[in-house]
Design a protein around this motif. Structure first.
Motif, short mmCIF file in Angstrom:
data_model
loop_
_atom_site.label_atom_id
_atom_site.label_comp_id
_atom_site.label_asym_id
_atom_site.label_seq_id
_atom_site.Cartn_x
_atom_site.Cartn_y
_atom_site.Cartn_z
N TYR A 128 -2.75 9.86 1.87
CA TYR A 128 -1.65 8.90 1.74
C TYR A 128 -1.26 8.34 3.10
O TYR A 128 -1.06 7.13 3.26
CB TYR A 128 -0.42 9.55 1.11
CG TYR A 128 0.83 8.72 1.30
CD1 TYR A 128 1.02 7.55 0.57
CD2 TYR A 128 1.79 9.08 2.25
CE1 TYR A 128 2.15 6.76 0.77
CE2 TYR A 128 2.91 8.30 2.46
CZ TYR A 128 3.09 7.14 1.71
OH TYR A 128 4.19 6.36 1.93
N ALA A 131 -3.78 5.76 4.34
CA ALA A 131 -3.67 4.51 3.60
C ALA A 131 -2.38 3.78 3.96
O ALA A 131 -2.37 2.56 4.15
CB ALA A 131 -3.72 4.79 2.10
N ASN A 132 -1.29 4.52 4.08
CA ASN A 132 0.01 3.90 4.35
C ASN A 132 0.06 3.28 5.74
O ASN A 132 0.66 2.22 5.93
CB ASN A 132 1.12 4.95 4.22
CG ASN A 132 2.51 4.34 4.34
OD1 ASN A 132 2.86 3.43 3.60
ND2 ASN A 132 3.30 4.84 5.26
N PHE A 135 -1.61 -0.02 5.54
CA PHE A 135 -0.70 -0.96 4.87
C PHE A 135 0.39 -1.45 5.82
O PHE A 135 0.66 -2.66 5.90
CB PHE A 135 -0.08 -0.27 3.65
CG PHE A 135 1.25 -0.84 3.21
CD1 PHE A 135 1.31 -2.06 2.56
CD2 PHE A 135 2.42 -0.14 3.46
CE1 PHE A 135 2.54 -2.58 2.18
CE2 PHE A 135 3.64 -0.65 3.07
CZ PHE A 135 3.70 -1.88 2.43
N THR A 160 -5.39 0.02 -0.79
CA THR A 160 -4.00 -0.08 -1.23
C THR A 160 -3.79 -1.41 -1.96
O THR A 160 -4.50 -2.38 -1.72
CB THR A 160 -2.99 -0.02 -0.06
OG1 THR A 160 -3.01 -1.26 0.67
CG2 THR A 160 -3.29 1.13 0.87
N LEU A 167 4.29 -1.12 -0.82
CA LEU A 167 3.10 -0.39 -1.27
C LEU A 167 3.30 0.05 -2.71
O LEU A 167 4.25 0.76 -3.04
CB LEU A 167 2.88 0.83 -0.36
CG LEU A 167 1.65 1.69 -0.67
CD1 LEU A 167 0.36 0.88 -0.53
CD2 LEU A 167 1.61 2.90 0.25
N PHE A 170 -2.13 3.41 -3.93
CA PHE A 170 -3.12 3.68 -2.88
C PHE A 170 -4.14 4.67 -3.44
O PHE A 170 -3.86 5.42 -4.39
CB PHE A 170 -2.46 4.26 -1.63
CG PHE A 170 -2.24 5.75 -1.70
CD1 PHE A 170 -3.17 6.64 -1.18
CD2 PHE A 170 -1.11 6.27 -2.32
CE1 PHE A 170 -2.96 8.02 -1.26
CE2 PHE A 170 -0.90 7.64 -2.41
CZ PHE A 170 -1.83 8.51 -1.87
#
Length: 522
Positions: A128, A131-132, A135, A160, A167, A170
């Motif tokens: 996470y 991915a975050n 983003f 994502t 968001l 994801f």
């Protein structure tokens, strides 16, 4: 932006105490040390970028552990990085690791050895977090409110879906360009059968995410492979402006680059302009990922974000004392960077922008102009940045203005938008405008060029109305007159210097409108 208050990032920078900030990014394919230095505005900008191709993914054994040779490579690379960090006397260095370390079942052994033999303490990012951060990098540095991001590393691929800059979904796939090459391609280049199996695998994997299909949104690529794809295409078409951040390609162009690479011998792939030699053996699996995703989501556009995981970590650090991790307005942040870098007088910029918008709205009111939100954005930015090139040389300010804006990455402005602002902000006369635009004729229709030339003339006149920087113009009202147009200009002080400059510069707008202009100052 009209009020030009202190920007969000400027307020955040006041909170930060370190002069230098560094990140070590331990990826599956490459490792990087990036150092950011505080500039005169208080903003942190990248000052050093050291890369090592470690390919740690190759050292994961069948049992899931990272072998001792791989740990040696990791430690020795970090030791070389610490020579740089010690030289720069950094008080804090963030060290983050992604898939290669995350997927190793001897993580603790790796962490302990790194802490014993180097200055660094590794933070292993979760799926996470990885991915975050990608983003965050995209929404804080591009104009897109909705989109799909893909960050393909050596050993994982993060995807994502964001909507309204939030968001939504994801997912992290446990494969990347390097592991796909190992799994499906035995030689340097894929055979037809290997390519068929790779494509079938990717399609099955991506179809397992129900929220991906038919989104009809741009696919925003992050990471080295996406960057190399954009660079290869820019070299291929002899792209006329600098910068790859926010560079756009159609799905047809992505597939054409894929076909071109597949048609070459490996020795020729290694010589392709724009492609890093250390990625020449993994670029095809990466581009296959982009192509497959674009087909699935029915994306018409591929966009390169040069900002990625490291920048996401940076944005988190930047905003750690605030509740927001996303800049309220990307374009405003970029404007304040430009204002700081080129010593723009914000009060003057405000008034020039206000006057330009007044004139534009008046021309629209009497039926001589049609404006939409994008037009207003270009007038606002073009007027606020008008004559920016005086920072270098007042005598040739328009030339410097055009070059600086056309060739500088501006977060929140796509390349054509950036060029449009450069054309407006550098307007000297219609002939110079045409010369500046000549190299980019294919980018614009005749109608667009005529409109932006008109905007340039409006901005130039608005600039003359604040010639003494006393901000004395209260309002501008335009009336059709027998011989053309009558500009009623209401002032708060003696207006003679402004009147002189306006009379001198009005000819540019007269040529565009094909009407005489008279002024009535009161």
């Amino acid at each position: 932006m009209e009020e030009y208050k202190k920007s969000y990032s400027q307020e955040v920078m006041v909170m930060m105490s370190e002069e230098k900030y560094a990140i070590v990014d331990i990826g599956s394919n490459t490792m990087r040390l990036v150092i950011y230095t505080r500039d005169k505005s208080g903003r942190l900008t990248e000052s050093e970028n050291v890369k090592a191709v470690a390919r740690l993914r190759n050292y994961l054994t069948a049992s899931g552990a990272m072998g001792s040779e791989g740990i040696d490579v990791l430690v020795h690379t970090l030791q070389s990085f610490q020579e740089v960090t010690r030289h720069h006397q950094l008080q804090e260095v963030k060290c983050v690791a992604t898939a290669a370390i995350r997927q190793a079942n001897n993580q603790q052994e790796i962490i302990e050895r790194v802490e014993e033999e180097t200055d660094f303490s590794i933070r292993i990012l979760s799926e996470y977090e990885e991915a975050n951060y990608g983003f965050l990098a995209v929404v804080n540095s591009t104009p897109f409110r909705d989109g799909i991001t893909v960050d393909i590393g050596g050993g994982s691929t993060e995807i994502t879906f964001f909507k309204n800059r939030k968001l939504i979904y994801f997912y992290s796939f446990p494969f990347g360009a390097l592991s796909l090459k190992q799994q499906f391609i035995k030689g340097d280049m894929p055979t037809k059968d290997e390519l068929r199996k790779l494509r079938k695998f990717l399609q099955e994997q991506f179809e397992s995410l129900p929220w991906l299909a038919d989104k009809k949104l741009p696919l925003i690529g992050i990471g080295g492979s996406a960057r190399n794809l954009a660079q290869v295409h820019q070299e291929y078409i002899e792209y006329p402006v600098a910068g790859i951040h926010q560079y756009m390609m159609s799905i047809h162009e992505v597939k054409k680059m894929n076909e071109m690479l597949l048609s070459l011998d490996f020795s020729d792939v290694q010589k392709v302009e724009g492609l890093s030699k250390d990625r020449s053996d993994i670029i095809i699996p990466a581009v296959e990922v982009f192509s497959c995703l674009m087909d699935l989501i029915k994306a018409e556009t591929f966009v390169l974000s040069r900002k990625g995981l490291r920048d996401g970590v940076f944005y988190e650090e930047l905003t750690k004392d605030f509740e927001l991790s996303i800049f309220p307005n990307v374009m405003e942040e970029s404007f304040y960077e430009l204002a700081s870098d080129y010593d723009i007088n914000l009060t003057h910029a405000t008034h020039v922008s206000t006057h330009a918008l007044m004139i534009a709205h008046e021309l629209e009111r009497i039926g001589l102009l049609e404006l939409d939100e994008e037009d207003l954005k270009f007038i606002r930015l073009g007027s606020a940045l008008y004559n920016l090139g005086t920072y270098i040389d007042a005598e040739a300010s328009n030339q410097h203005t055009f070059y600086l804006l056309a060739n500088r990455t501006i977060d929140g402005l796509l390349h054509k938008e950036r060029l449009t602002v450069a054309l407006i902000a550098s307007f000297k006369n219609k002939e110079v405008f045409k010369r500046n635009a000549a190299l980019y004729q294919e980018w614009y229709s005749k109608e667009e060029l005529a409109k932006y030339s008109l905007f340039g003339a409006i901005v130039k006149l608005a600039y003359s109305l604040n010639a003494t920087k006393r901000n004395i113009i209260e309002s501008v009202h335009i009336e059709p007159a027998k011989d053309g147009l009558l500009f009623h200009v209401k002032c708060t002080q003696d207006w003679k210097p402004e009147q002189y400059q306006a009379e001198k510069q009005k000819k540019h707008l007269e040529k565009q409108l094909k009407k005489n202009i008279d002024f009535q100052f009161t």
